[in-house]
Write a protein that holds these residues in place. Structure first.
Motif, short mmCIF file in Angstrom:
data_model
loop_
_atom_site.label_atom_id
_atom_site.label_comp_id
_atom_site.label_asym_id
_atom_site.label_seq_id
_atom_site.Cartn_x
_atom_site.Cartn_y
_atom_site.Cartn_z
N GLU A 152 56.24 56.98 21.35
CA GLU A 152 54.88 57.05 21.38
C GLU A 152 53.98 56.21 20.46
OE1 GLU A 152 53.55 60.89 20.65
OE2 GLU A 152 51.55 60.41 20.15
N GLU A 189 49.46 57.72 24.62
CA GLU A 189 48.46 58.92 24.41
C GLU A 189 46.96 58.34 24.54
OE1 GLU A 189 48.99 61.63 21.39
OE2 GLU A 189 46.88 61.09 20.66
N HIS A 238 45.12 57.09 21.42
CA HIS A 238 45.60 56.07 20.47
C HIS A 238 45.48 54.62 21.13
CE1 HIS A 238 49.32 58.84 19.16
NE2 HIS A 238 47.96 59.40 18.98
N ASP A 266 50.63 61.84 26.58
CA ASP A 266 49.89 63.02 25.93
C ASP A 266 48.26 62.75 26.11
OD1 ASP A 266 52.33 63.64 24.43
OD2 ASP A 266 51.27 62.71 22.52
N ASP A 320 48.08 66.81 24.01
CA ASP A 320 48.12 66.41 22.66
C ASP A 320 46.74 66.43 21.82
OD1 ASP A 320 49.15 66.07 20.01
OD2 ASP A 320 49.93 64.22 20.24
MN MN Z 1 50.67 62.26 20.40
#
Ligand code: MN
Ligand code: GCO
Ligand code: MN
Length: 386
Positions: free
Chosen positions: A180, A216, A219, A244, A286
């Motif tokens: 990740e 994600e 991010h 995510d 998430d």
């Molecule tokens: Mn995450």
């Protein structure tokens, strides 16, 4: 309508709805809730599964007897609700021992301990049937680039993943690993900050087929990058092993907002990529409820993530079936069978023929691409007026 069902494969981490709302400036605003209670609530809301870090389920300080009881109670909640545990992961960020990295610490003892902790966490995940193992290197990074650690860290990270891949095989766990990426926070600069960086690194591992990515939304968005672009690259590389979902304003601290709460269009293209590509894995949220909320707000948050996903899924179907949009797209995707035949595969003949081809350059140059219209039609689908 828009009622989540297990077949939609929505999952949450224990750490998401269980997040008590502390931040670097303020203490928790919600009392801790137990894993079995979370499972029960998620089951009621129509989620498919629940994921955990080793210490979300078993606190670091639990005795073996306590651990046994916790696992028993958790399993009972899973049995009662039918929830599954598709993914597990390791907390390699909370303990002060990981203050300067885990697999990439400059201290060999910390690196070894991180591998030990991960093996035990893999055992725990396997006990509950997890098939995806996520590696989020939250502390794998620097504020200060001392010596040659930036380069050494790559080798240490590789060594750890190679070791753990062999452990996976020797135990017969059948995990797929998902790296990740995140650009920063909590570290100033985290190693392997983007999906592309992770994909490049995976190719250097002993078992690249076992390892993919867990992109994600927040991010890439934090760093001002496009999440749909990162997702598309992961799909193209056949490396989308997990995802995510959440939301985020660009250039802010890590917000972990409710999915679809901020960037509607990117959320739409995210769902479109997942649905159109036939991605079969979990739709994992998430994220966590705002610190302003009590537990009523937390369950509204969880419902909202799933409901927005289903609404956007509906919008994707509408978009894909809309004759005006499809006609505009057909114009946008200019087809030329003869030229595509030449460029699809190199041969000396094709190369020669392509060299001899003359193009209507002025005609191609002067024509607009029609994207204002396509984008407005997309906006109108999203705004609910089509
Ligand atoms: Mn995450
Ligand atoms: C973050 C990360 C984490 C990881 C989790 C699972 O920004 O804190 O997204 O939530 O996803 O540790 O590995
Ligand atoms: Mn995150």
């Amino acid at each position: 309508q828009y009622q989540p069902k297990p077949e939609h494969k929505f999952t949450f981490g224990l750490w998401t709805v269980g997040n008590p709302g502390a931040d670097p400036f303020g203490s928790a605003v919600r009392e801790a809730i137990s894993a079995p209670y979370i499972v029960e609530k998620l089951g009621e809301l129509g989620a498919w599964g629940v994921n955990f870090h080793d210490n979300d389920l078993i606190p670091a300080e639990a005795t073996p007897e306590q651990a046994k009881q916790i696992k028993k109670d958790f399993q009972a909640a899973l049995d009662a609700t039918g929830l599954v545990v598709p993914m597990a992961t390791t907390n390699l960020f909370k303990d002060p021992i990981f203050r300067d990295g885990a697999f990439t610490s400059a201290d060999a003892r910390v690196r070894a301990y991180a591998i030990q902790k991960t093996m035990k966490a893999m055992d725990l995940g396997a006990e509950f049937g997890a098939k995806t193992y996520v590696f989020w290197g939250g502390r794998e990074g620097t504020e200060v680039d001392a010596g040659s650690r930036t380069l050494d860290a790559m080798g240490w990270f590789r060594e750890a993943l190679n070791f753990l891949a062999e452990y996976n095989i020797s135990q017969g766990y059948g995990y797929k690993f998902a790296l990740e990426p995140k650009p920063n926070e909590p570290r100033g600069d985290i190693f392997l900050p983007t999906v592309g960086a992770a994909l490049g690194f995976i190719a250097t591992l002993d078992h690249p087929e076992m390892v993919g990515v867990n992109p994600e939304f927040a991010h890439d968005t934090m760093a001002g990058l496009s999440f749909p672009h990162a997702l598309a690259q992961a799909i193209d590389a056949k490396k989308l092993f997990h995802v995510d979902l959440n939301d985020q304003k660009m250039g802010r601290f890590d917000q972990d907002l409710r999915f679809g709460s901020e960037n509607y269009k990117s959320a739409f293209y995210t769902v479109k990529l997942l649905e159109d590509s036939g991605y079969q894995g979990p739709r994992h949220f998430d994220a966590h409820a705002l610190r302003t909320e009590d537990y009523d707000g937390v369950w509204e948050f969880a419902k909202g993530c799933m409901r927005t996903y289903l609404i956007l899924k509906d919008k994707v179907e509408q978009y894909n079936a809309d004759p005006e949009i499809q006609a505009a797209l057909a114009e946008y995707y200019v087809k030329d069978e003869a030229l595509s035949g030449l460029t699809s595969k190199f041969s000396p003949e094709n190369a020669q023929q392509l060299k001899d081809t003359s193009f209507d350059l002025e005609g191609i140059r002067s024509k607009g691409r029609g994207l204002e219209k396509i984008d407005q039609l997309t906006a109108e689908v999203l705004l609910g007026v089509r």
